[in-house]
Design an enzyme around this catalytic site. Structure first.
Site, short mmCIF file in Angstrom:
data_model
loop_
_atom_site.label_atom_id
_atom_site.label_comp_id
_atom_site.label_asym_id
_atom_site.label_seq_id
_atom_site.Cartn_x
_atom_site.Cartn_y
_atom_site.Cartn_z
N LYS A 1 0.87 -1.19 0.00
CA LYS A 1 0.00 0.00 0.00
C LYS A 1 0.90 1.24 0.00
CE LYS A 1 -4.37 1.16 2.22
NZ LYS A 1 -5.12 1.02 3.46
N VAL A 2 0.66 2.11 -0.97
CA VAL A 2 1.55 3.24 -1.20
C VAL A 2 0.73 4.53 -1.22
CG1 VAL A 2 3.17 4.23 -2.88
CG2 VAL A 2 3.00 1.75 -2.66
#
Ligand code: E4P
Length: 243
Positions: A112-113
C-alpha cells in the site's frame, strides 16, 4: 404520416457521469475486503465465508498494540486473499525498499503506497517488477488516473473522508470507474473509507471492483428489522406444528 422519430436504443444513450453501470473491464463479482488489523474481527468476518481480502493502514495496526510485521504475518494466515500492508516511507528509495520487504513476507501481500509523487514513481517500479500495489489516500479523479497510468493494482478512493469535508465521495467512485472504463485500465477500484451500507450499495451500483468495509459495516449489511421480526414469527409458529 410518421408520428414517432427513429427508435433510440437504450445503449445509444450516453450514460450520465453517475448513472452508468457495471465495469465492462471485469465482470467478476464485486469483492469484499475487511478494513481492519484486528485479528479477532478478521477471523469472525472470514468465518462467514464472504471475505476476499484485507486492507490495513498504520492507524488500524497501531490500535492492535502489536508490532507491524507480526500483525501482517498473522493476517495472511487467516485470509487467503490480497492483504494490503502500507509503507511508512515517503521517499522513492524508502518506499521501494520497504515495499519489497513487505512483498517478500507472503505472496498475498499487496504493497500500500500513498498517493504522492514519490509514491507514484515507486508504483511504476513495483508494477514493472510484478509487485502488486494499492494506492491509498485517493481523493480526486486525476490522482486516480495517474495511479492507473503508473500501473497500480488497486486505487483506494476514500469515500467517507470526502463526505466528512462536505464533498461527495460516491461521485468520485463514479468518476473513476467511468475513466478507467473509457481506457480499459486494469487498475481495480477499491472503494475505501466506507462508513455505512448505503455507501457500499452505491459503490456496487457504480461498478466498483472492491469495497473494503470495517467489521461493524459488514455486520450492518446483514441487518434488517423485518428479517428479525419475520424470523421470530416463523420460530413461534414452528412450535405450533404438530410433531
Ligand atoms: C482504506 O484502505 C483505509 O484503511 C480506510 O478505508 C480508511 O477508512 P477511514 O476513513 O474510516 O479511516
Amino acid at each position: 404520416m410518421q408520428v414517432f422519430g427513429p427508435v433510440v436504443r437504450l445503449t445509444d444513450i450516453a450514460p450520465s457521469p453517475t448513472t452508468f453501470s457495471a465495469n465492462p473491464r471485469d465482470q467478476t463479482p464485486m469483492k469484499i475486503f475487511i478494513d481492519s488489523a484486528d485479528l479477532k474481527e478478521i477471523k469472525d468476518a472470514a468465518a462467514m465465508g464472504v471475505i476476499d481480502g484485507v486492507t490495513t493502514n498504520p492507524s488500524l495496526v497501531a490500535k492492535t498494540g502489536k508490532p507491524f510485521e507480526q500483525v501482517i504475518r498473522e493476517i495472511v494466515e487467516v485470509v487467503d486473499g490480497p492483504v494490503s500492508a502500507e509503507v511508512i516511507a515517503t521517499d522513492y528509495e524508502g518506499i521501494v525498499r520497504e515495499g519489497k520487504h513487505l512483498a517478500a513476507i507472503h505472496p498475498n501481500i499487496v504493497v500500500k503506497v500513498p498517493l504522492i509523487a514519490e509514491g507514484i514513481r515507486a508504483v511504476k517500479t513495483f508494477s514493472q517488477e510484478g509487485i502488486r500495489t494499492n494506492v491509498t489516500l485517493c481523493f480526486s479523479a486525476p490522482q486516480a488516473l495517474l495511479a492507473a497510468k503508473a500501473g497500480a493494482t488497486y486505487i483506494s478512493p476514500f469515500i467517507g473522508r470526502i463526505d466528512d469535508v462536505g464533498g461527495d465521495g460516491i461521485e468520485l467512485i463514479g468518476q473513476i470507474v467511468q475513466i478507467y472504463n473509457n481506457y480499459g485500465y486494469e487498475t481495480e477500484v477499491l472503494a475505501a473509507s466506507i462508513r455505512h451500507p448505503v455507501h457500499f450499495v452505491r459503490c456496487a451500483q457504480l461498478g466498483a471492483d472492491v469495497g473494503t468495509l470495517p467489521y461493524k459495516v459488514i455486520l450492518q449489511l446483514l441487518d434488517h428489522p423485518l428479517t428479525d421480526i419475520g424470523l421470530a414469527k416463523f420460530l413461534e409458529d414452528a412450535k405450533k406444528i404438530p410433531k
